[in-house]
Design an enzyme around this catalytic site. Structure first.
Site, short mmCIF file in Angstrom:
data_model
loop_
_atom_site.label_atom_id
_atom_site.label_comp_id
_atom_site.label_asym_id
_atom_site.label_seq_id
_atom_site.Cartn_x
_atom_site.Cartn_y
_atom_site.Cartn_z
N GLU A 1 72.00 4.79 -28.06
CA GLU A 1 72.83 5.48 -29.06
C GLU A 1 72.31 6.90 -29.24
O GLU A 1 71.09 7.13 -29.23
CB GLU A 1 72.73 4.80 -30.43
CG GLU A 1 73.38 3.45 -30.55
CD GLU A 1 73.20 2.89 -31.97
OE1 GLU A 1 73.01 3.68 -32.92
OE2 GLU A 1 73.24 1.66 -32.11
N CYS B 1 59.65 -18.41 -44.99
CA CYS B 1 58.85 -17.45 -44.20
C CYS B 1 57.38 -17.52 -44.64
O CYS B 1 56.48 -17.47 -43.80
CB CYS B 1 59.41 -16.04 -44.33
SG CYS B 1 60.97 -15.84 -43.44
N GLU C 1 69.22 -3.07 -33.60
CA GLU C 1 68.10 -2.42 -34.30
C GLU C 1 67.35 -3.38 -35.23
O GLU C 1 67.18 -3.13 -36.42
CB GLU C 1 68.61 -1.22 -35.10
CG GLU C 1 69.11 -0.10 -34.24
CD GLU C 1 69.34 1.20 -35.00
OE1 GLU C 1 69.51 1.16 -36.23
OE2 GLU C 1 69.35 2.26 -34.36
#
Ligand code: GLA
Ligand code: ZN
Length: 657
Positions: A306, A157, A147
């Site tokens: 899931e 970043c 996920e």
């Protein structure tokens, strides 16, 4: 493999000192018709207890045991969570949140995608896992991370983001122009002045915020691609997936889908939490929308990776699935194109965050439970309908859901600030289409339009480069396009077009929009369509008609008599504009009429029966029509002159040649 997968997340790392549990689990899995387990999703600490010290024999044993018992394995890369020693030694692998705070060890899916050390560590462990298990006979699929979502705002970043911007805009002048940064003194004079959006900094340069979302989506995907490459060094063909979770998790899934061999979805509807205890229709529509989206990303069957066999542990109210709901909700995924029903989780752990999350086997370890019997029932059903596995879904209708559009709409100030409801608007159109018993694909504005007879684009606020031209060409060539309120307003950088919306399409739709009104809660404007009254809510476009046919007008306020719904013939197709968020009944009726006019073949030719969802898959000329009753009450539906009676949460499959 000619069977649906039935199984799910299994975390046996918790019971390594108790081999009898593995033995018992295998016995129970066989009993429940489980033919798959997803392993190793959070196992890094077990694989690598100290830096560069590895232990795999425990996993060897589990993989072998699964194989010996005919249970297949989806094996994960463990990058979502990491051992504590690693964070202690290399704190920079953790994310920095938007407030510029570095996260501590713990939790999961919270690493920095730019950290070279983390990338190296992940590559190394992935390579070791892939080389060790690539040829293991139990292995059927790779599961990248878990996920994946979110963003990191660390200096690394930020620097990467600035490089990304340089590549996109070339010069600061150009960037300032595209961000309209002269407003509020936002002009950038040097690249290193640019910062990612923050609640303690700036969120008002919308183009920049949108660019950061795009940049991080690409970086997340780049990270997963790196993992994929590492696996492919050792394993050429076993399919690779990653589990997706929501419409807005910081990744543009239409891009992510491209790097995966198959898509998969984690689905946790909040069944039985609505006010109306007799109907789960609304929740079913949301789940269905997600499944259709996941399937549409590759236009091939997907995997339900899931779902819970009973309750979750994170909802506001963690309800149990009422009798019948487990089978029905599992079949809903299959009906929507899934080739699996997988769970989180097989066995409940006795400690930790998820100790009360539903599982096939609870703390008692007993098989004499309602949940276990429910799971066995799904196992039996999946065996009975095995021939459907791999069947495709044919949709002649599509809805445009575009992630940058969602991000842009979330960011803007205007309309109704705390209630833009773009996703809700999408789902309203989707619901109206589903109620008309047609299959629906969910596509992005960059996808190919040509295979659809009808495309609906609610609130397509942001037009990417050439979107107007592509819509125009689609309609010209015979397509039927419905454009919703507040569309075609800004370009891909969230910069307003210098014209009346919808940009580039005024001639095609035969109109333009001069203003957009926002209505208060419970306020509406009455609209008459074919002698019945409906409601326009939330947003009302004030349309200046040129030569469109007016289908419906506003009935009140200072814009009484102005068009709200119009139609215009263009080339061989039709351009429809719906200038407000129309209520459910209108959307159903209007789209019903359009579907008929356009000649779209419906799955079944009956009016909507409350709470009955109908979906269809097709394989080798055989059609499998799923009828699903999301009501606690009995319903009757007629399909091809035959009546089907469906009790509480019952479903039926009709097979036709
Ligand atoms: C997510 C995760 C799982 C588990 C479930 C619980 O989907 O991927 O590991 O935490 O939620 O609902
Ligand atoms: Zn970072």
């Amino acid at each position: 493999m000619n069977e649906f997968l039935h199984g799910g997340d299994y975390n046996p790392d918790q019971w390594l000192k108790r081999p009898e549990i593995l033995e018992e689990d295998i016995r129970l899995m066989k009993k429940a018709g489980v033919n798959e387990v997803s392993l190793g999703i959070f196992s890094w600490a077990m694989y690598e207890p100290e830096e560069d010290v590895y232990q795999f024999s425990w996993m060897d044993k589990i993989m072998d045991a699964m194989y010996e018992n005919g249970i297949k394995v989806i094996l994960a890369t463990p990058s979502a969570a990491r051992p504590a020693w690693m964070v202690k030694k290399y704190p920079e692998i953790m994310r920095v949140n938007e407030k510029r705070e570095r996260l501590l060890y713990g939790d999961r899916e919270n690493y920095c995608c730019s950290s070279e050390i983390y990338r190296e560590k992940v590559k190394k462990i992935d390579g070791m896992i892939a080389s060790r298990y690539a040829k293991h006979p139990a292995l059927i699929m790779w599961h990248l991370s878990n996920e994946m979502y979110g963003e990191c705002h660390c200096e690394k970043c930020q620097n990467k983001f600035r490089e990304w911007l340089k590549k996109k805009y070339k010069t600061l002048e150009n960037l300032n122009e595209q961000y309209n940064s002269a407003f509020w003194s936002h002009t950038f004079y040097s690249w290193d002045e640019i910062e990612s959006p923050s609640s303690i900094g700036d969120q008002a340069v919308h183009g920049l915020a949108l660019d950061f979302s795009r940049f991080y989506s690409e970086l997340n995907i780049d990270f997963l691609e790196m993992e994929k490459k590492e696996i492919r060094k050792y394993c050429k063909h076993t399919p690779i997936t990653t589990n997706m979770l929501s419409l807005d998790c910081g990744i543009d899934y239409s891009d992510l889908g491209k790097i995966l061999d198959v898509t998969s979805w984690d689905s946790y509807p909040l069944w039985h939490c609505g006010k109306d205890k007799t109907s789960e229709w609304k929740e079913a529509v949301k789940a269905s929308f997600h499944y259709d989206y996941c399937r549409s990303l590759k236009k091939q069957p997907f995997y339900l990776m899931e779902s819970t066999p009973s309750n979750t542990n994170w909802a506001a109210v963690c309800k149990l699935k009422r009798p019948g709901m487990h089978l029905l909700s599992s079949m809903q995924a299959i009906a929507s194109g899934s080739d699996s029903v997988l769970y989180f989780q097989w066995r409940q752990g006795k400690g930790g965050y998820e100790k009360f999350h539903g599982a096939v086997v609870g703390h008692s370890g007993s098989e004499d439970t309602r949940v276990f019997r429910d799971v066995c029932q799904v196992g039996d059903e999946l065996k009975k309908i095995a021939e459907i596995k791999g069947a495709g879904t044919i949709s002649k209708v599509a809805i445009i859901f575009d992630w940058p559009n969602l991000r842009a709409l979330k960011g803007i100030k205007g309309l109704k600030n705390n209630k833009k409801d773009f996703v809700e608007a999408l789902q309203e159109y989707y619901e109206a289409l589903i109620k008309n018993y047609v299959n629906v694909d969910i596509i992005s504005q960059r996808d190919d339009f040509s295979e659809y007879q009808l495309i609906v684009a609610p609130m397509l606020y942001l037009f990417e480069k050439d979107t107007d031209k592509r819509i125009k060409a689609y309609i010209e060539n015979g397509g039927n396009f419905v454009l919703g309120v507040f569309s075609g307003i800004v370009n891909e950088n969230d910069l307003a077009f210098e014209c009346f919306p919808p940009y580039g399409l005024q001639d095609v739709f035969g109109l333009c929009v001069e203003e957009t009104d926002a209505l208060c809660e419970d306020e509406f404007n009455e609209v008459t369509y074919k002698d019945r009254t409906y409601h326009a809510t939330d947003y009302c476009d004030l349309i200046r008609n040129q030569d469109a046919t007016v289908v419906a007008e506003y009935g009140q306020d200072f814009y009484k008599g102005m068009p709200v719904v119009t139609k215009h013939t263009w080339g061989k197709g039709t351009a429809v504009y719906i200038g407000s968020r129309m209520n459910e009944e209108f959307l159903y009726e209007f789209l019903h009429d359009m579907i008929q006019e356009v000649g779209i073949e419906r799955i079944c030719d009956t009016p909507y029966i409350s709470d009955i969802m109908v979906k269809q898959r097709e394989k080798k000329g055989i059609k499998y029509t799923f009828l699903m009753n999301f009501s606690t009450e009995q319903r009757v539906i007629e399909v091809e002159h035959q009546q089907y009676v469906l009790g509480c949460y019952e479903y039926k499959i009709i097979t036709t040649k």
